[in-house]
Design a protein around this motif. Structure first.
Motif, PDB file in Angstrom:
ATOM      1  N   MET A   1       0.836  -1.340   0.005  1.00 28.97           N
ATOM      2  CA  MET A   1      -0.022  -0.106   0.116  1.00 28.97           C
ATOM      3  C   MET A   1       1.099   1.232   0.030  1.00 28.97           C
ATOM      4  N   ARG A   2       2.072   1.208  -0.056  1.00 26.93           N
ATOM      5  CA  ARG A   2       2.839   2.383   0.070  1.00 26.93           C
ATOM      6  C   ARG A   2       2.750   3.464  -0.873  1.00 26.93           C
ATOM      7  N   ASP A   3       2.515   2.938  -2.187  1.00 29.47           N
ATOM      8  CA  ASP A   3       2.286   3.937  -3.316  1.00 29.47           C
ATOM      9  C   ASP A   3       0.822   4.346  -3.431  1.00 29.47           C
ATOM     10  N   GLY A   4      -0.144   3.503  -2.687  1.00 27.34           N
ATOM     11  CA  GLY A   4      -1.347   4.030  -2.718  1.00 27.34           C
ATOM     12  C   GLY A   4      -2.005   5.038  -1.761  1.00 27.34           C
ATOM     13  N   ILE A   5      -0.998   5.418  -0.578  1.00 34.89           N
ATOM     14  CA  ILE A   5      -1.467   6.334   0.389  1.00 34.89           C
ATOM     15  C   ILE A   5      -0.801   7.639  -0.013  1.00 34.89           C
ATOM     16  N   ASN A   6      -1.588   8.877  -0.111  1.00 38.70           N
ATOM     17  CA  ASN A   6      -1.355  10.196  -0.582  1.00 38.70           C
ATOM     18  C   ASN A   6      -1.883  10.956   0.469  1.00 38.70           C
ATOM     19  N   PHE A   7      -0.790  11.494   1.070  1.00 41.61           N
ATOM     20  CA  PHE A   7      -1.414  12.573   2.227  1.00 41.61           C
ATOM     21  C   PHE A   7      -1.662  13.796   1.725  1.00 41.61           C
ATOM     22  N   PHE A   8      -2.828  14.682   2.432  1.00 40.51           N
ATOM     23  CA  PHE A   8      -3.400  15.863   2.170  1.00 40.51           C
ATOM     24  C   PHE A   8      -2.383  16.898   2.633  1.00 40.51           C
ATOM     25  N   ARG A   9      -2.102  17.908   1.717  1.00 42.32           N
ATOM     26  CA  ARG A   9      -1.355  19.212   2.113  1.00 42.32           C
ATOM     27  C   ARG A   9      -2.150  20.364   1.769  1.00 42.32           C
ATOM     28  N   SER A  10      -2.028  21.575   2.485  1.00 41.82           N
ATOM     29  CA  SER A  10      -2.575  22.660   2.366  1.00 41.82           C
ATOM     30  C   SER A  10      -1.366  23.427   1.862  1.00 41.82           C
ATOM     31  N   PRO A  11      -1.642  24.703   0.798  1.00 41.37           N
ATOM     32  CA  PRO A  11      -0.361  25.325   0.250  1.00 41.37           C
ATOM     33  C   PRO A  11       0.364  25.889   1.534  1.00 41.37           C
ATOM     34  N   SER A  12      -0.305  26.268   2.568  1.00 39.87           N
ATOM     35  CA  SER A  12       0.489  26.651   3.766  1.00 39.87           C
ATOM     36  C   SER A  12       1.664  25.742   4.113  1.00 39.87           C
ATOM     37  N   GLN A  13       0.987  24.518   3.957  1.00 43.36           N
ATOM     38  CA  GLN A  13       1.812  23.289   4.727  1.00 43.36           C
ATOM     39  C   GLN A  13       3.101  23.014   3.732  1.00 43.36           C
ATOM     40  N   VAL A  14       2.756  23.320   2.407  1.00 46.21           N
ATOM     41  CA  VAL A  14       3.924  22.885   1.415  1.00 46.21           C
ATOM     42  C   VAL A  14       4.883  23.979   1.447  1.00 46.21           C
ATOM     43  N   MET A  15       4.475  25.242   1.815  1.00 41.94           N
ATOM     44  CA  MET A  15       5.456  26.456   1.676  1.00 41.94           C
ATOM     45  C   MET A  15       6.370  26.452   2.981  1.00 41.94           C
ATOM     46  N   GLU A  16       5.696  25.840   4.301  1.00 40.22           N
ATOM     47  CA  GLU A  16       6.420  25.875   5.435  1.00 40.22           C
ATOM     48  C   GLU A  16       7.540  24.644   5.435  1.00 40.22           C
ATOM     49  N   GLU A  17       7.145  23.330   4.670  1.00 41.37           N
ATOM     50  CA  GLU A  17       8.124  22.272   4.748  1.00 41.37           C
ATOM     51  C   GLU A  17       7.837  21.756   3.169  1.00 41.37           C
ATOM     52  N   ALA A  18       8.684  21.968   2.399  1.00 43.21           N
ATOM     53  CA  ALA A  18       8.423  21.458   1.076  1.00 43.21           C
ATOM     54  C   ALA A  18       8.710  20.055   0.980  1.00 43.21           C
ATOM     55  N   PRO A  19       7.926  19.258   0.554  1.00 48.11           N
ATOM     56  CA  PRO A  19       8.236  17.665   0.466  1.00 48.11           C
ATOM     57  C   PRO A  19       9.112  17.447  -0.639  1.00 48.11           C
ATOM     58  N   GLN A  20       9.498  16.213  -0.587  1.00 40.16           N
ATOM     59  CA  GLN A  20      10.631  15.681  -1.293  1.00 40.16           C
ATOM     60  C   GLN A  20      10.038  15.440  -2.764  1.00 40.16           C
ATOM     61  N   PRO A  21      11.050  15.837  -3.771  1.00 35.59           N
ATOM     62  CA  PRO A  21      10.339  15.808  -5.399  1.00 35.59           C
ATOM     63  C   PRO A  21       9.601  14.391  -5.642  1.00 35.59           C
ATOM     64  N   ASN A  22      10.204  13.371  -5.045  1.00 36.35           N
ATOM     65  CA  ASN A  22       9.534  12.175  -5.644  1.00 36.35           C
ATOM     66  C   ASN A  22       8.200  11.534  -4.788  1.00 36.35           C
ATOM     67  N   GLU A  23       7.827  12.594  -3.705  1.00 30.04           N
ATOM     68  CA  GLU A  23       6.740  12.225  -2.829  1.00 30.04           C
ATOM     69  C   GLU A  23       5.572  12.666  -3.535  1.00 30.04           C
TER      70      GLU A  23
END
Length: 146
Positions: free
Chosen positions: A31-53
């Protein structure tokens, strides 16, 4: 004789525990590829996710930000009132996709741009995805219709 039954019972319990752990690990791995976490734009700007996430980004489509490129490529910005994230998408947008409307996109955040592979839009006038509504409420932007 009594110790043989006890030893057999311990072996069965140990084997059952190993089987349960193995099954749990295999299910999690599948299931590791089937789980997608939700983020708001504020959360993305605070801590940028890895490019492969792969994750889901949601918010309101910023007014005046939709730019149609060559072919089916569309660029726009998504905001939650606290931050704005640039988004690109190649494909056919949902019919209800519009400015100042809620949306959720699935994709990756690469070089400061969210590259969406799927875009979901609200399906009627009052619907807003729960994750988007919660993120907008945190920013003080969301005002439910009553």
């Amino acid at each position: 004789m009594k110790t043989l039954k006890k030893q057999r019972r311990i072996q069965v319990l140990a084997l059952t525990a190993v089987a349960l752990v193995t099954a749990t690990v295999l299910i999690g791995y599948a299931m590791r590829d089937g789980i997608n976490f939700f983020r708001s734009p504020s959360q993305v700007m605070e801590e940028a996710p890895q490019p492969n996430e792969v994750f889901r980004l949601g918010g309101l489509v910023e007014e005046g930000s939709i730019i149609r490129g060559q072919g089916e490529t569309v660029s726009f910005s998504v905001t939650d009132g606290g931050a704005t994230v640039a988004v690109t998408f190649t494909g056919v947008l949902p019919d209800l996709f519009a400015e100042n409307q809620g949306m959720i996109g699935t994709g990756r955040y690469v070089n400061g741009v969210f590259e969406a592979t799927e875009i979901l839009a609200k399906h009627d006038e009052t619907y807003m995805p729960k994750e988007v509504a919660d993120a907008l409420k945190e920013q003080g932007v969301f005002k439910p219709d009553s």
